[in-house]
Design an enzyme around this catalytic site. Structure first.
Site, PDB file in Angstrom:
ATOM      1  N   ASP A  34      -3.888   7.047   4.730  1.00  0.00           N
ATOM      2  CA  ASP A  34      -3.377   5.705   4.976  1.00  0.00           C
ATOM      3  C   ASP A  34      -3.997   5.152   6.260  1.00  0.00           C
ATOM      4  O   ASP A  34      -4.461   5.910   7.117  1.00  0.00           O
ATOM      5  CB  ASP A  34      -1.849   5.776   5.108  1.00  0.00           C
ATOM      6  CG  ASP A  34      -1.190   4.419   5.086  1.00  0.00           C
ATOM      7  OD1 ASP A  34      -1.869   3.424   4.763  1.00  0.00           O
ATOM      8  OD2 ASP A  34       0.013   4.336   5.397  1.00  0.00           O
ATOM      9  N   GLU A  35      -4.003   3.833   6.418  1.00  0.00           N
ATOM     10  CA  GLU A  35      -4.507   3.158   7.635  1.00  0.00           C
ATOM     11  C   GLU A  35      -5.904   3.682   8.017  1.00  0.00           C
ATOM     12  O   GLU A  35      -6.173   4.006   9.173  1.00  0.00           O
ATOM     13  CB  GLU A  35      -3.532   3.373   8.807  1.00  0.00           C
ATOM     14  CG  GLU A  35      -2.099   2.942   8.528  1.00  0.00           C
ATOM     15  CD  GLU A  35      -1.907   1.438   8.526  1.00  0.00           C
ATOM     16  OE1 GLU A  35      -2.916   0.702   8.558  1.00  0.00           O
ATOM     17  OE2 GLU A  35      -0.754   0.992   8.476  1.00  0.00           O
ATOM     18  N   GLN A  72      -6.900  -5.356  10.182  1.00  0.00           N
ATOM     19  CA  GLN A  72      -5.786  -4.875  10.999  1.00  0.00           C
ATOM     20  C   GLN A  72      -6.194  -3.736  11.935  1.00  0.00           C
ATOM     21  O   GLN A  72      -5.333  -3.011  12.439  1.00  0.00           O
ATOM     22  CB  GLN A  72      -4.630  -4.410  10.108  1.00  0.00           C
ATOM     23  CG  GLN A  72      -4.007  -5.524   9.297  1.00  0.00           C
ATOM     24  CD  GLN A  72      -2.769  -5.073   8.563  1.00  0.00           C
ATOM     25  OE1 GLN A  72      -1.707  -4.882   9.138  1.00  0.00           O
ATOM     26  NE2 GLN A  72      -2.894  -4.888   7.258  1.00  0.00           N
ATOM     27  N   ARG A 112       3.384 -10.142  10.678  1.00  0.00           N
ATOM     28  CA  ARG A 112       4.675  -9.449  10.809  1.00  0.00           C
ATOM     29  C   ARG A 112       5.813 -10.332  10.304  1.00  0.00           C
ATOM     30  O   ARG A 112       6.916  -9.851  10.056  1.00  0.00           O
ATOM     31  CB  ARG A 112       4.975  -9.080  12.270  1.00  0.00           C
ATOM     32  CG  ARG A 112       4.029  -8.131  12.999  1.00  0.00           C
ATOM     33  CD  ARG A 112       3.690  -6.898  12.215  1.00  0.00           C
ATOM     34  NE  ARG A 112       2.479  -7.117  11.452  1.00  0.00           N
ATOM     35  CZ  ARG A 112       2.118  -6.407  10.383  1.00  0.00           C
ATOM     36  NH1 ARG A 112       2.881  -5.431   9.954  1.00  0.00           N
ATOM     37  NH2 ARG A 112       0.991  -6.650   9.742  1.00  0.00           N
ATOM     38  N   LYS A 144       0.818  -1.214   0.000  1.00  0.00           N
ATOM     39  CA  LYS A 144       0.000   0.000   0.000  1.00  0.00           C
ATOM     40  C   LYS A 144       0.851   1.262   0.000  1.00  0.00           C
ATOM     41  O   LYS A 144       0.465   2.268  -0.594  1.00  0.00           O
ATOM     42  CB  LYS A 144      -0.967  -0.002   1.176  1.00  0.00           C
ATOM     43  CG  LYS A 144      -0.343   0.028   2.552  1.00  0.00           C
ATOM     44  CD  LYS A 144      -1.401  -0.054   3.642  1.00  0.00           C
ATOM     45  CE  LYS A 144      -0.777  -0.090   5.017  1.00  0.00           C
ATOM     46  NZ  LYS A 144       0.009   1.096   5.339  1.00  0.00           N
ATOM     47  N   THR A 145       2.023   1.233   0.674  1.00  0.00           N
ATOM     48  CA  THR A 145       2.884   2.422   0.677  1.00  0.00           C
ATOM     49  C   THR A 145       3.407   2.697  -0.727  1.00  0.00           C
ATOM     50  O   THR A 145       3.487   3.848  -1.170  1.00  0.00           O
ATOM     51  CB  THR A 145       4.053   2.247   1.662  1.00  0.00           C
ATOM     52  OG1 THR A 145       3.526   1.970   2.964  1.00  0.00           O
ATOM     53  CG2 THR A 145       4.900   3.508   1.722  1.00  0.00           C
TER      54      THR A 145
END
Length: 726
Positions: free
Chosen positions: A221-222, A252, A601, A33-34
């Site tokens: 974002d997020e 998330q 992670r 996504k970044t």
């Protein structure tokens, strides 16, 4: 990173090319996504001719914002004019320029209070209410202050809707008093940054119009972590051009306890017209086995958009599950695995993360990693900027920016010791009140005000030094000015005991000075106000460094990070999932999302551990394995006599994610001859010093060693850093 559209996959490209209107991208963990966000910013500038000045990108951590800035700067010219910021930093910047339009009692040099600052204000209120010993009242008041600010506009409504809450008749006036104190100190807290900006937009439509006109394109974002006010701010800022691009993953969302509402993703379609939705499911981080594990777990949640993470990577190592007798065995297993992988498989210590649900579980891991000389860092622990010696220096600096900041004044007026006690401070408060001045103003003018000579003498020395420094405050570079403050107020002289603690504090002050020098180099046009703001908005994840240490952290603390090898430990009922979630479907789904975040992670290896017994909440209890292990297909198999019961090897539980066939996983052994150790030998440990071997297990793998001044430690001889000296 260079600008390369061909580096995006087909789903990312589809989302990239739609530039106008409201767009929702549901992006799974590790789905790039970044890369999509940064390429979208570059695409708008390079391909669509949008001015960088007209683009706003919002994220949740300074670390993420800095990474985004660096990536965009590598792609396009003029990237420095894109406003890339966290929500809190954005609001602080808007308030710096406009807060006086909302409330004339504030000026643009307001202080942003940290949690410890607000804690001091609450303690002050407790003193005024004669409830200093009531910890329950303090916790209750802290909760209600934030709850009121984030969810209500009217205090009377809040009182009515919470009329059955404990102490509400005292809580409401305490909230009023809290806000009075902050206003008198020209200070705001973290909640205020968002709330006051939202209120500013409502009451000063011309200010909102200015920013809504400016930002033609907004990226968030997020998005699953936004709360009610943050979503409202985004809607207002996008009200003119309606070009809003949000990226989020409801799987998330793990911050509902601080107001995050993943349902904002669902409500997005209700607030904007013709919303286009894109789904990113390809994962670039983890192996297939890890992703299959994550998918298998999260499908048990009902409140989510259906998606299935996949990868072109191979299956990778199998997931390893271990059940140990207790927390010491668990910590030994983790330590030995790290030791083996570093010494035999080419890993470095920074490749490892030990993830826990609760901070209270860290101690056994700290002790064992120390015992085996494995470098580690407790992440999310006591923050650098919360250390007393650092807060003292920062409080001095705050007084030069905001003379009304009485919390900063009270913190440092008798540091270093000046013989100024509670009685002298009470006298100064009386003088300040009589003359309608702040405490600092009263102190600086003490010789011209009506006060006893003894009081004048106590405060005049501080006043002279402050006045002298004030004359050079805006003339000197920030790093030189800070040096002057430390030297002239004799701050380092307070730590001249030459013991280890004082040396550590002096080194921390030097680290602070180094950080200020770095800030000056990177921000030559910024001053003390900007530096203090950057410090006040630092979060846990911003302090993460990539030095060669094993990371020990709560899952909450490492969201957004990734590691080659991850241990998720303490997988027992009432720990993970936490006890308060049992009986609540919504809370249990959040616990499952937290487990999902922990699993995702991991890049290459994932270990899942639980204990049969654990000392917790003041007693040793038998523990049930976490229900999440059951959802992943693991069943308990009665182990043979184990290494830790008879100091021999524990069995390993692993599974092929598709068949759930139980298999056995063994260590790659470190080549250490343990037969050289004998009872009665004197050994040297790199951390514990000299010890004597008291006993050795029958298999020769483990020994009890009595160390001088420390006591007896039980250590694995294969990995303990020992040298025989006699």
């Amino acid at each position: 990173m260079t600008y390369d559209i061909d580096s995006l996959n087909e789903e990312q490209k589809k989302a990239l090319y739609v530039t106008d209107g409201a767009i929702l991208v549901t992006a799974g963990a590790g789905s790039g996504k970044t890369r999509l966000l940064t390429h979208r910013i570059a695409y708008l500038i390079k391909e669509k001719g949008v001015s960088p000045f007209n683009i706003l990108a919002i994220t949740f951590t300074n670390k993420a914002a800095n990474e985004m800035r660096e990536r965009v700067a590598g792609m396009v010219q003029g990237a420095e004019n894109v406003w890339i910021s966290t929500f809190h930093s954005m609001c602080a910047k808007i308030l710096r320029m406009n807060i006086h339009n909302l409330d004339a009692s504030y000026d643009n040099n307001f202080t942003i209070y940290s949690d410890s600052d607000t804690d001091r204000v609450i303690k002050q209120i407790q003193i005024e209410m004669d409830r200093t010993e009531d910890d329950k009242f303090k916790k209750n008041l802290t909760f209600h202050i934030s709850n009121y600010k984030n969810n209500y506009n009217d205090l009377n409504t809040y009182k009515k809707e919470n009329e059955f809450s404990r102490d509400i008749d005292e809580i409401v006036p305490a909230i009023v008093r809290y806000e009075e104190i902050l206003r008198a100190n020209n200070a705001v807290d973290f909640d205020d940054l968002l709330i006051l900006t939202d209120r500013l937009f409502e009451r000063c439509p011309e200010v909102l119009q200015h920013y809504a006109d400016r930002f033609h394109y907004i990226l968030v974002d997020e998005f699953q972590d936004t709360n009610k006010i943050q979503f409202d701010l985004v809607k207002k800022l996008a009200s003119v051009h309606q070009n809003l691009f949000v990226v989020g993953d409801e799987d998330q969302c793990i911050y509902s306890w601080r107001g995050a509402n993943f349902e904002n993703i669902y409500h997005f379609k209700d607030n904007f017209q013709d919303v286009q939705v894109f789904k990113l499911e390809r994962n670039y981080r983890s192996t297939k086995n890890i992703l299959d594990t994550a998918n298998l777990l999260i499908k048990n949640n009902k409140s989510r958009y259906a998606k299935n993470l996949w990868t072109e990577k191979d299956s990778g190592s199998e997931i390893v599950r271990r059940e140990l007798n207790d927390e010491q065995e668990e910590a030994d297993f983790v330590s030995r695995t790290i030791y083996s992988l570093v010494n035999n498989n080419g890993y470095t210590y920074k490749d490892f993360a030990i993830l826990l649900r609760l901070n209270a579980l860290t101690l056994p891991f700290e002790e064992r990693l120390l015992a085996y000389n494995i470098p580690h860092k407790i992440f999310g622990g006591f923050k650098f900027y919360e250390r007393a010696e650092i807060k003292n220096v920062l409080s001095y600096l705050r007084l030069f920016v905001n003379p009304k900041d009485e919390q900063a004044f009270l913190r440092i007026i008798n540091f270093p010791k000046r013989g100024i006690g509670d009685s002298a401070i009470s006298s100064l408060k009386k003088v300040a009140l009589e003359n309608n001045k702040s405490l600092l103003e009263a102190c600086l003018n003490i010789e011209n005000l009506t006060a006893e000579r003894s009081i004048i003498n106590k405060f005049s020395g501080f006043a002279r030094i402050y006045t002298d420094l004030l004359s050079s405050y805006e003339l000197e570079p920030l790093d030189e000015f800070t040096n002057d403050v430390i030297e002239k107020f004799g701050i380092k002289l307070a730590y001249q005991g030459k013991n280890e603690e004082d040396i550590d504090k002096l080194m921390n002050i030097d680290s602070l000075l180094a950080s200020i020098q770095t800030f000056v180099q990177k921000n030559p046009s910024s001053g003390l106000n900007e530096y203090l703001e950057s410090v006040s908005l630092v979060s846990d994840i911003d302090s993460f460094d990539e030095s060669n240490n094993v990371t020990v952290a709560t899952v909450h603390a490492v969201k957004g990070l990734e590691f080659k090898v991850v241990f998720v430990v303490g997988l027992e009922e009432k720990i993970f999932p936490i006890s308060r979630a049992i009986g609540s479907e919504a809370d249990m789904e959040e616990e499952r999302r937290l487990m999902y975040v922990a699993i995702t992670r991991a890049e290459e290896n994932l270990y899942l551990t639980n204990c049969r017994t654990r000392f917790i909440y003041g007693k040793r209890d038998y523990m049930l394995p976490s229900r999440f292990l059951g959802e992943l297909g693991y069943t308990n198999i009665k182990p043979k006599s184990t290494f830790f019961t008879e100091r021999r090897e524990t069995p390993s539980y692993s599974h092929d994610i598709n068949s759930f066939k139980t298999q056995t996983t063994t260590f790659t052994k470190a080549k250490v001859d343990t037969s050289i150790y004998k009872v009665g030998q004197m050994v040297l440990h790199t951390k514990f010093g000299i010890g004597v071997i008291q006993s050795i297990t029958g298999d020769g793998k483990c020994a009890d060693i009595a160390f001088n001044g420390i006591g007896t430690k039980t250590l694995l001889l294969e990995i303990a850093p020992l040298k025989i000296i006699k």
